[in-house]
Design a protein around this motif. Structure first.
Motif, mmCIF file in Angstrom:
data_model
loop_
_atom_site.group_PDB
_atom_site.id
_atom_site.type_symbol
_atom_site.label_atom_id
_atom_site.label_comp_id
_atom_site.label_asym_id
_atom_site.label_seq_id
_atom_site.Cartn_x
_atom_site.Cartn_y
_atom_site.Cartn_z
ATOM 1 N N THR A 22 0.823 -1.212 0.000
ATOM 2 C CA THR A 22 0.000 0.000 0.000
ATOM 3 C C THR A 22 0.855 1.258 0.000
ATOM 4 O OG1 THR A 22 -1.760 -1.170 1.179
ATOM 5 C CG2 THR A 22 -1.819 1.230 1.230
ATOM 6 N N THR A 23 1.890 1.287 0.830
ATOM 7 C CA THR A 23 2.701 2.502 0.939
ATOM 8 C C THR A 23 3.651 2.693 -0.240
ATOM 9 O OG1 THR A 23 4.324 1.280 2.272
ATOM 10 C CG2 THR A 23 2.606 2.497 3.451
ATOM 11 N N GLU A 24 4.070 1.616 -0.878
ATOM 12 C CA GLU A 24 5.075 1.723 -1.929
ATOM 13 C C GLU A 24 4.488 1.766 -3.335
ATOM 14 O OE1 GLU A 24 8.368 2.124 -1.264
ATOM 15 O OE2 GLU A 24 7.669 2.236 0.816
ATOM 16 N N LEU A 25 3.295 1.203 -3.534
ATOM 17 C CA LEU A 25 2.787 1.053 -4.893
ATOM 18 C C LEU A 25 1.462 1.764 -5.152
ATOM 19 C CD1 LEU A 25 3.512 -2.762 -5.450
ATOM 20 C CD2 LEU A 25 4.936 -0.811 -6.122
ATOM 21 N N LEU A 26 0.633 1.929 -4.135
ATOM 22 C CA LEU A 26 -0.741 2.383 -4.366
ATOM 23 C C LEU A 26 -0.883 3.887 -4.163
ATOM 24 C CD1 LEU A 26 -2.735 -0.477 -2.602
ATOM 25 C CD2 LEU A 26 -1.822 -0.374 -4.937
ATOM 26 N N PRO A 27 -1.947 4.480 -4.736
ATOM 27 C CA PRO A 27 -2.202 5.909 -4.527
ATOM 28 C C PRO A 27 -2.445 6.198 -3.047
ATOM 29 C CG PRO A 27 -3.534 5.054 -6.342
ATOM 30 C CD PRO A 27 -2.919 3.871 -5.662
ATOM 31 N N MET A 68 -11.057 -2.527 -4.111
ATOM 32 C CA MET A 68 -10.278 -3.237 -5.116
ATOM 33 C C MET A 68 -9.756 -4.581 -4.592
ATOM 34 S SD MET A 68 -10.407 -1.569 -7.889
ATOM 35 C CE MET A 68 -9.080 -2.268 -8.849
ATOM 36 N N ARG A 69 -9.608 -4.704 -3.296
ATOM 37 C CA ARG A 69 -9.235 -5.996 -2.717
ATOM 38 C C ARG A 69 -10.403 -6.975 -2.744
ATOM 39 N NH1 ARG A 69 -6.602 -5.987 3.062
ATOM 40 N NH2 ARG A 69 -6.539 -8.197 2.511
ATOM 41 N N ALA A 70 -11.588 -6.496 -2.403
ATOM 42 C CA ALA A 70 -12.706 -7.400 -2.140
ATOM 43 C C ALA A 70 -13.504 -7.771 -3.386
ATOM 44 C CB ALA A 70 -13.629 -6.786 -1.087
ATOM 45 N N LEU A 71 -13.989 -6.770 -4.106
ATOM 46 C CA LEU A 71 -14.969 -7.058 -5.158
ATOM 47 C C LEU A 71 -14.385 -7.849 -6.331
ATOM 48 C CD1 LEU A 71 -17.903 -6.768 -5.852
ATOM 49 C CD2 LEU A 71 -17.410 -4.559 -6.910
ATOM 50 N N LEU A 82 -4.556 5.137 -12.444
ATOM 51 C CA LEU A 82 -3.603 4.123 -11.976
ATOM 52 C C LEU A 82 -2.435 4.016 -12.954
ATOM 53 C CD1 LEU A 82 -6.051 1.260 -10.881
ATOM 54 C CD2 LEU A 82 -5.142 3.156 -9.520
ATOM 55 N N ASP A 83 -1.214 4.025 -12.414
ATOM 56 C CA ASP A 83 -0.051 3.734 -13.233
ATOM 57 C C ASP A 83 0.249 2.236 -13.143
ATOM 58 O OD1 ASP A 83 0.923 3.451 -10.679
ATOM 59 O OD2 ASP A 83 2.229 5.219 -10.773
ATOM 60 N N ALA A 84 1.325 1.802 -13.793
ATOM 61 C CA ALA A 84 1.647 0.380 -13.833
ATOM 62 C C ALA A 84 1.921 -0.197 -12.435
ATOM 63 C CB ALA A 84 2.830 0.131 -14.758
ATOM 64 N N PRO A 85 2.736 0.470 -11.580
ATOM 65 C CA PRO A 85 2.941 -0.097 -10.243
ATOM 66 C C PRO A 85 1.650 -0.214 -9.435
ATOM 67 C CG PRO A 85 4.634 1.529 -10.741
ATOM 68 C CD PRO A 85 3.608 1.634 -11.824
ATOM 69 N N ALA A 86 0.779 0.790 -9.529
ATOM 70 C CA ALA A 86 -0.481 0.730 -8.791
ATOM 71 C C ALA A 86 -1.359 -0.405 -9.301
ATOM 72 C CB ALA A 86 -1.217 2.065 -8.895
ATOM 73 N N ALA A 87 -1.425 -0.582 -10.634
ATOM 74 C CA ALA A 87 -2.219 -1.673 -11.187
ATOM 75 C C ALA A 87 -1.681 -3.024 -10.732
ATOM 76 C CB ALA A 87 -2.226 -1.582 -12.717
ATOM 77 N N GLY A 88 -0.337 -3.158 -10.717
ATOM 78 C CA GLY A 88 0.252 -4.400 -10.236
ATOM 79 C C GLY A 88 -0.017 -4.630 -8.758
ATOM 80 N N GLY A 89 0.016 -3.549 -7.978
ATOM 81 C CA GLY A 89 -0.271 -3.677 -6.556
ATOM 82 C C GLY A 89 -1.691 -4.109 -6.292
ATOM 83 N N TYR A 90 -2.635 -3.507 -6.995
ATOM 84 C CA TYR A 90 -4.033 -3.905 -6.817
ATOM 85 C C TYR A 90 -4.261 -5.336 -7.306
ATOM 86 C CZ TYR A 90 -5.571 0.769 -5.485
ATOM 87 O OH TYR A 90 -5.754 1.950 -4.817
#
Length: 331
Positions: free
Chosen positions: A26-31, A41-44, A204-212
């Motif tokens: 969460t701290t390194e990749l997500l908004p 995004m975790r649940a649904l 979302l950028d690539a790291p955020a998409a990968g994190g989610y």
């Protein structure tokens, strides 16, 4: 049997270990400042994926049961957890969460009829103390709303764990479908709240998409399937004693990947919490089911066989004196 149980515990433990990586991702990749969107995004997506694999919907009373479990384990737990994490300093949210075993012990006594033992209570207190030594740091004044959210999150997850154990699963339904129902219901409950509080989804950028993607697949779909599978085969207390592995994993990931340091006091806390986790598996064995002892049937008295060549005497005929003496002949 012992080896199978050890394997089951180890596999179930992968769930809280996976959850321990959530903070770093969460701290390194997500908004930033998007806790509700992250919970959504975790649940649904995970719930819809598992629902497509299970291909079965709830029936009858399980519509409201699945909704209730989804609200407790996912829909309420995720927002409360993120709210407490954003408002409490120094890992205090993890400390409050570490008292989950004590919540489950109390709820198991009320809802499952499992009497708590002194050893189990002391083990739960040791786990909370160990986690406190690992994550708790000096900080300013506590936020009352954050503390309330942390307590509510722990109570919500603990209640969901005990009710999942009490209700079990419908006949013919596996843990995959039960997990899908809860994640989908929880995600649908979070969706309007996220839209109302946080507005439109962020770009979302690539790291955020990968994190989610990681959070949805490994951290949620797989982890929660293992968790609910474990609840179905272990006691609720055994499962919840695996919870402290989550903040311990977060500390190890922070040390290994984020350059954080571990003091001797933190290492002592990790040892204490891990020891309590292991002890929780040894002290929370399932209570064997008592079965009524069947009353032995009376032994039938054998009827003497009729003499050879003679027909059997009718049951209604009064015995003759010669018949009575015949039974006492010497060989």
């Amino acid at each position: 049997m012992a080896a199978h149980r050890t394997t089951l515990v180890a596999v179930t433990a992968l769930a809280p270990v996976s959850w321990g990586t959530t903070y770093a991702v969460t701290t390194e990749l997500l908004p930033p400042d998007r806790p509700l969107f992250t919970g959504l995004m975790r649940a649904l997506p995970a719930g819809l994926l598992l629902l497509a694999l299970a291909r079965v919907l709830p029936r009858g009373a399980w519509w409201w049961k699945a909704t209730a479990l989804g609200a407790l384990n996912i829909g309420a737990f995720f927002p409360l957890l993120f709210l407490s994490a954003y408002r409490l300093p120094g890992g205090l949210a993890a400390v409050v969460g570490s008292v989950g075993p004590l919540f489950v012990v109390a709820l198991s006594a009320l809802l499952l009829g499992q009497r708590p033992t002194t050893r189990t209570v002391l083990t739960g207190a040791a786990a909370a103390l160990g986690v406190s030594l690992v994550v708790l740091k000096a900080a300013g004044a506590l936020d009352p709303l954050g503390v309330l959210a942390a307590v509510a999150a722990t109570a919500s997850m603990s209640t969901g764990t005990v009710l999942t154990k009490r209700w079990g699963r419908p006949e013919g339904i596996g843990p995959l479908a039960l997990t899908a129902w809860q994640l989908t219901a929880g995600g649908l409950l979070i969706a309007p709240l996220a839209l109302l509080v946080e507005g439109a989804p962020p770009a979302l950028d690539a790291p955020a998409a990968g994190g989610y993607l990681y959070l949805a697949l490994a951290n949620t779909a797989l982890a929660y399937w293992l968790w609910f599978r474990g609840i179905g085969r272990l006691t609720a207390t055994q499962v919840t004693f695996l919870g402290p592995l989550s903040p311990l994993t977060a500390a190890v990931v922070g040390w290994a990947a984020l350059g954080e340091t571990l003091t001797p006091l933190q290492l002592a806390g990790m040892t204490l919490a891990f020891g309590a986790t292991v002890a929780g598996q040894l002290t929370a064995r399932p209570t064997p089911t008592r079965t009524a002892t069947p009353t032995p049937a009376p032994t039938p008295v054998p009827t003497p066989a009729p003499a050879r060549g003679r027909p059997a005497a009718p049951s209604a005929r009064r015995p003759r004196p010669s018949d009575a003496h015949a039974g006492h002949r010497r060989p």
